[in-house]
Scaffold this active site. Sequence first.
Site, PDB file in Angstrom:
ATOM      1  N   ASP A 202       0.836  -1.201   0.000  1.00 39.23           N
ATOM      2  CA  ASP A 202       0.000   0.000   0.000  1.00 39.23           C
ATOM      3  C   ASP A 202       0.877   1.260   0.000  1.00 39.23           C
ATOM      4  O   ASP A 202       1.856   1.346   0.744  1.00 39.23           O
ATOM      5  CB  ASP A 202      -0.858  -0.025   1.275  1.00 39.23           C
ATOM      6  N   GLU A 251      14.401 -15.411  -0.021  1.00 41.78           N
ATOM      7  CA  GLU A 251      14.838 -16.469   0.900  1.00 41.78           C
ATOM      8  C   GLU A 251      13.798 -17.580   0.998  1.00 41.78           C
ATOM      9  O   GLU A 251      14.109 -18.679   1.428  1.00 41.78           O
ATOM     10  CB  GLU A 251      14.998 -15.896   2.316  1.00 41.78           C
TER      11      GLU A 251
HETATM   12  C1  GLC Z   1      -4.209   3.076  -0.675  1.00 43.68           C
HETATM   13  C2  GLC Z   1      -5.415   2.188  -0.529  1.00 43.68           C
HETATM   14  C3  GLC Z   1      -6.565   3.033  -0.106  1.00 43.68           C
HETATM   15  C4  GLC Z   1      -6.243   3.657   1.223  1.00 43.68           C
HETATM   16  C5  GLC Z   1      -4.936   4.421   1.160  1.00 43.68           C
HETATM   17  C6  GLC Z   1      -4.422   4.728   2.531  1.00 43.68           C
HETATM   18  O1  GLC Z   1      -4.350   4.008  -1.682  1.00 43.68           O
HETATM   19  O2  GLC Z   1      -5.642   1.499  -1.707  1.00 43.68           O
HETATM   20  O3  GLC Z   1      -7.756   2.308  -0.020  1.00 43.68           O
HETATM   21  O4  GLC Z   1      -7.267   4.523   1.606  1.00 43.68           O
HETATM   22  O5  GLC Z   1      -3.928   3.685   0.533  1.00 43.68           O
HETATM   23  O6  GLC Z   1      -3.960   3.551   3.139  1.00 43.68           O
END
Ligand code: GLC
Length: 538
Positions: A202, A251
């Site tokens: 993310d 790994e």
């Molecule tokens: C990313 C995720 C989204 C979230 C953001 C903050 O863009 O896909 O859903 O709100 O990160 O974590």
Amino acid sequence: MSDLPPAWWRDAVIYQIYPRSFADANGDGIGDLPGIRSRLPYLRDLGVDAVWLSPFYLSPQADAGYDVADYRTVDPIFGSLDDARGLVADAHDLGLRVLVDLVPNHSSDQHAWFRQALAEGPGSPLRARYHFRDGRGALPPNDWPSIFGGPAWTQVPDGQWYLHLFAPEQPDFNWAHPAVADEFRTILRFWLDLGVDGFRIDVAHGLVKEEGLPDIGQETSWHLLDVGESPCFDRPGVHEIYRSWRTILDEYPGDRIAVAEAWAPTLARVADYVRPDELHQAFNFSYLSTAWNAPAQRAMIDASLAANDAVGAPTTWTLSNHDVVRHTNRLMRDDQGEVAGKKPTAVDPVAGLRRARAASLLLLALPGSAYLYQGEELGLPEVIDLPPSVRQDPAFHRATGQDGYRDGCRVPIPWSGTTAPYGFGPDGGPSWLPQPDSWADLSVAAQDGVAGSTLTMYRDALALRRKAVAGQAPLTWQDAPEGLLVFDRGTDFRCTVNMSPAPLSPEAPGELLLASAPITVDGGTAVIPPDTAVWWSL
Ligand code: GLC
Ligand code: CA
């Protein structure tokens, strides 16, 4: 790049599960891990290679789980760690791989580290794991806006401010602090040891901030695709982090992978994340936001392949996810630049679905790896009329934010039956977002085995993709009239897409394999209606 070893992920179809909206086993209205487990055979039959699960970790759910309070605990609303283990084991038994979401840019404000940081007060070394600063008089430490709207800083009672690029409940980690890097290496190993096949990272472009946190000097909110040079996105230092993660992934046996959610200004900058010693894949948001017309599509496909070829990585393709307007609606807009956030508008549902189906068949014919988002195989539309009182996207009420309208693509999946919740949970039970009355016809049960249904088209496409669309065979464009895209993969597969507003009549090049809408073939000539994609065997 035919000299590279085959690896499952290079041409995998990976299906995104948004856990709270997939299947609810215990009837509380929120999807959960046991619900997902019970539906894994459906995904095996659909024909995908892997699933990616959005976060299911302990979380106050301020941003639907993208605010993690404990990275090694399953939130009780989703189940338990044993459920996660069982899910991975069941998936593997069915031949499906499992990717989990890793959220390293920020934690929840309820994470133990952040609570300690608050409790210890200004100057405490425990504050250094986040970005705490004194303000400038009554003003925040710098001029950065939050992606969800408003300033990226919140003041705490003792007067200091902390940085959050997203909601105030999502404080950003300070990745310059060695404890943060150590902690995430441990978290990676925890899930790899549990058996997952990899991670979706993310906000992969956000971890490293420019030293000194300088002002950006403009009054603006950041738009994810055109941040340009920025003190907090796509900083060179992020790549060192991913090199260290790659050594960990390597790994482990079994080809474990990571895919970056990296919104960087150019395709080449995104490709930096998938150099051979970094991550394996990165989402191709440039393609996702490309308008539905033949020259634009062809140019973006070429540019995407070139940028990834340059580093030896497979290109990824995706049209929908939990942050953007579903492609049944989005592709009807001329302006594809605003991929998220802007209020989705009504479209003709028949025309929207028709175009979406053509786009999906095109996508599945491209070389590389395809990411599907739950419900697109049912042709679900964006739900555009959710009342404000049921919306939960944290950006919704911060009107200036980028991502305020994400609930409309997160409405729970209709599985069966004629009334809500359509088998999402027990009969008559709740669902955390209401499902439209019109979804009875779109349920899995309503489409299962029905010739011409969207579900049948996806199943056929995924089965054919294994057989007829050669794994890594290169794409070669063929001459075509204006508005028609024609490309071959290898020597015996062709995809033809009519993106013009009128029917076109190319030569039928071989045996018809699959079409996104009925076409006619007569005496060696095919009549392909607008917004229709066709797969041929040559
Ligand atoms: C990313 C995720 C989204 C979230 C953001 C903050 O863009 O896909 O859903 O709100 O990160 O974590
Ligand atoms: Ca539940």
